[in-house]
Design a protein around this motif. Structure first.
Motif, PDB file in Angstrom:
ATOM      1  N   ALA A 138       0.797  -1.208  -0.033  1.00 58.25           N
ATOM      2  CA  ALA A 138       0.036  -0.085  -0.037  1.00 58.25           C
ATOM      3  C   ALA A 138       0.731   1.155   0.013  1.00 58.25           C
ATOM      4  O   ALA A 138       0.581   2.379  -0.552  1.00 58.25           O
ATOM      5  N   ILE A 139       2.013   1.296   0.550  1.00 57.18           N
ATOM      6  CA  ILE A 139       2.896   2.414   0.674  1.00 57.18           C
ATOM      7  C   ILE A 139       3.530   2.667  -0.834  1.00 57.18           C
ATOM      8  O   ILE A 139       3.749   3.737  -1.159  1.00 57.18           O
ATOM      9  N   ALA A 140       4.045   1.376  -1.280  1.00 60.23           N
ATOM     10  CA  ALA A 140       4.395   1.382  -2.661  1.00 60.23           C
ATOM     11  C   ALA A 140       3.236   2.108  -3.413  1.00 60.23           C
ATOM     12  O   ALA A 140       3.801   2.882  -4.506  1.00 60.23           O
ATOM     13  N   SER A 141       1.983   1.832  -3.519  1.00 55.62           N
ATOM     14  CA  SER A 141       0.790   2.232  -4.273  1.00 55.62           C
ATOM     15  C   SER A 141       0.750   3.704  -4.065  1.00 55.62           C
ATOM     16  O   SER A 141       0.519   4.537  -4.884  1.00 55.62           O
ATOM     17  N   CYS A 142       0.899   4.118  -2.525  1.00 52.06           N
ATOM     18  CA  CYS A 142       0.733   5.399  -2.435  1.00 52.06           C
ATOM     19  C   CYS A 142       1.730   6.425  -3.058  1.00 52.06           C
ATOM     20  O   CYS A 142       1.332   7.404  -3.558  1.00 52.06           O
ATOM     21  N   MET A 143       2.926   5.850  -3.132  1.00 49.45           N
ATOM     22  CA  MET A 143       3.914   6.862  -3.421  1.00 49.45           C
ATOM     23  C   MET A 143       3.978   6.775  -5.129  1.00 49.45           C
ATOM     24  O   MET A 143       4.033   7.919  -5.763  1.00 49.45           O
ATOM     25  N   GLU A 144       3.572   5.564  -5.729  1.00 51.41           N
ATOM     26  CA  GLU A 144       3.523   5.413  -7.218  1.00 51.41           C
ATOM     27  C   GLU A 144       2.385   6.274  -7.789  1.00 51.41           C
ATOM     28  O   GLU A 144       2.646   6.903  -8.720  1.00 51.41           O
ATOM     29  N   ILE A 145       1.238   6.407  -7.179  1.00 53.05           N
ATOM     30  CA  ILE A 145       0.119   7.155  -7.625  1.00 53.05           C
ATOM     31  C   ILE A 145       0.325   8.733  -7.370  1.00 53.05           C
ATOM     32  O   ILE A 145      -0.152   9.309  -7.951  1.00 53.05           O
ATOM     33  N   GLY A 146       0.877   9.007  -6.075  1.00 54.15           N
ATOM     34  CA  GLY A 146       0.927  10.117  -5.489  1.00 54.15           C
ATOM     35  C   GLY A 146       2.067  11.141  -6.387  1.00 54.15           C
ATOM     36  O   GLY A 146       2.038  12.271  -6.128  1.00 54.15           O
ATOM     37  N   LEU A 147       3.228  10.434  -6.817  1.00 52.46           N
ATOM     38  CA  LEU A 147       4.311  10.955  -7.185  1.00 52.46           C
ATOM     39  C   LEU A 147       4.451  10.928  -8.891  1.00 52.46           C
ATOM     40  O   LEU A 147       4.994   9.863  -9.142  1.00 52.46           O
ATOM     41  N   HIS A 148       3.895  11.702  -9.632  1.00 54.82           N
ATOM     42  CA  HIS A 148       4.090  11.866 -10.842  1.00 54.82           C
ATOM     43  C   HIS A 148       5.106  12.195 -11.555  1.00 54.82           C
ATOM     44  O   HIS A 148       5.947  12.803 -10.871  1.00 54.82           O
ATOM     45  N   ASN A 149       5.596  11.758 -12.686  1.00 59.78           N
ATOM     46  CA  ASN A 149       7.046  11.912 -13.474  1.00 59.78           C
ATOM     47  C   ASN A 149       6.746  13.463 -14.187  1.00 59.78           C
ATOM     48  O   ASN A 149       6.570  13.529 -15.213  1.00 59.78           O
ATOM     49  N   THR A 150       7.095  14.345 -13.333  1.00 57.11           N
ATOM     50  CA  THR A 150       7.265  15.691 -13.612  1.00 57.11           C
ATOM     51  C   THR A 150       8.206  16.004 -14.642  1.00 57.11           C
ATOM     52  O   THR A 150       8.289  17.070 -15.370  1.00 57.11           O
TER      53      THR A 150
END
Length: 296
Positions: free
Chosen positions: A229-241
């Motif tokens: 869930a932590i991995a998902s949180c960071m993957e979805i919450g941190l986009h490739n700007t």
């Protein structure tokens, strides 16, 4: 607006950090993901479908300028960035899942990002501009992620004791590198931050916080483990700007500074919101562990 130094320094810094992450990974970490197909599909679905839909509804509600609306949709369509693996590593997430998700997400973005962005351009601007597939940009993401991780894993396989000794120094170095990149990004855009925040600050903040929350709680709701869930949180919450800024600013692509504004604001803001999210999750995990210890 010039491209922030983070768009240049961050890929190099992350390449070094990903080398360190590779030192903590084994092939077994990735093969275990074969037992999580539902989790992987759910996270990708949130990233590819749910977030763009939420962003579209938010843009209709706030009614920003057309170029800013397109910039928000470009941001929402961008895949998870390599920074997600670093934050997942720092807050005890499943780093192997992050690396796999970023690779898969970057691959699907070759199709989904141009489609979503072109639909947004047609809906909000209607000027006939189109965005093609950015295969070279996706290859850059793969290079930053996969090559240094593979090198680190090779070192781990051949010198496990050395890799384990390096784990704590690498984590400390990762934090220092991250702080350096954040500071450079803020200093570069110091004169413009006020204008950017006025233009899209509220939208970007809401989008970022909702992305982090959905990324954590949707997997937890179906019973996914906390590291995943932590991995998902960071993957979805941190986009490739880095990717979205390159697309927005490049004269050969969109070449529009206003479209780049949401990504520029997000690219600075996400470092802080992700740190807060990670701290909250870590505190919750500590409370749960203490409760279990008392019960036993």
């Amino acid at each position: 607006m010039d491209s922030p130094p983070a768009t240049i320094a961050l890929p190099v810094a992350l390449g070094i950090i990903m080398l360190g992450l590779g030192l903590s990974l084994t092939v077994a970490d990735f093969t275990r993901l074969l037992r999580l197909p539902g989790t992987v599909a759910l996270i990708l679905g949130c990233q590819i479908v749910l977030l763009p839909l939420f962003c579209f509804g938010m843009v209709l509600l706030f009614e920003p300028a057309p170029e800013l609306a397109v910039g928000m949709m470009l941001l929402a369509a961008s895949p998870g960035g390599t920074t997600a693996s670093l934050y997942s590593y720092l807050f005890r997430g499943n780093v192997a899942l992050n690396i796999s998700l970023t690779a898969l997400n970057s691959l699907t973005a070759m199709v989904t990002l141009p489609i979503i962005t072109n639909l947004a351009i047609g809906y909000f601007m209607g000027d006939g501009t189109t965005l093609g597939l950015q295969f070279d940009k996706v290859l850059q993401v793969f290079a930053v992620i996969l090559v240094p991780v593979a090198v680190g894993m090779t070192v781990r396989a051949r010198a496990e004791a050395f890799a384990q000794r390096m784990e704590q120094p690498v984590k400390i170095a990762s934090v220092l590198v991250l702080l350096g990149v954040i500071t450079a990004a803020i200093l570069q855009e110091l004169d413009n931050i006020g204008d950017y925040i006025v233009a899209v600050g509220v939208m970007v903040l809401i989008f970022n916080v909702v992305s982090l929350a959905l990324g954590y709680w949707i997997p937890r709701f179906i019973g996914t483990g906390r590291p995943e869930a932590i991995a998902s949180c960071m993957e979805i919450g941190l986009h490739n700007t880095t990717l979205s800024l390159a697309i927005a600013l490049s004269p050969a692509l969109l070449g529009n500074t206003q479209i780049a504004v949401p990504s520029a604001v997000y690219g600075v803001l996400m470092f802080f919101t992700a740190a807060v999210a990670g701290a909250l999750v870590s505190r919750r995990a500590a409370r749960d562990e203490a409760r279990v210890a008392r019960a036993s």
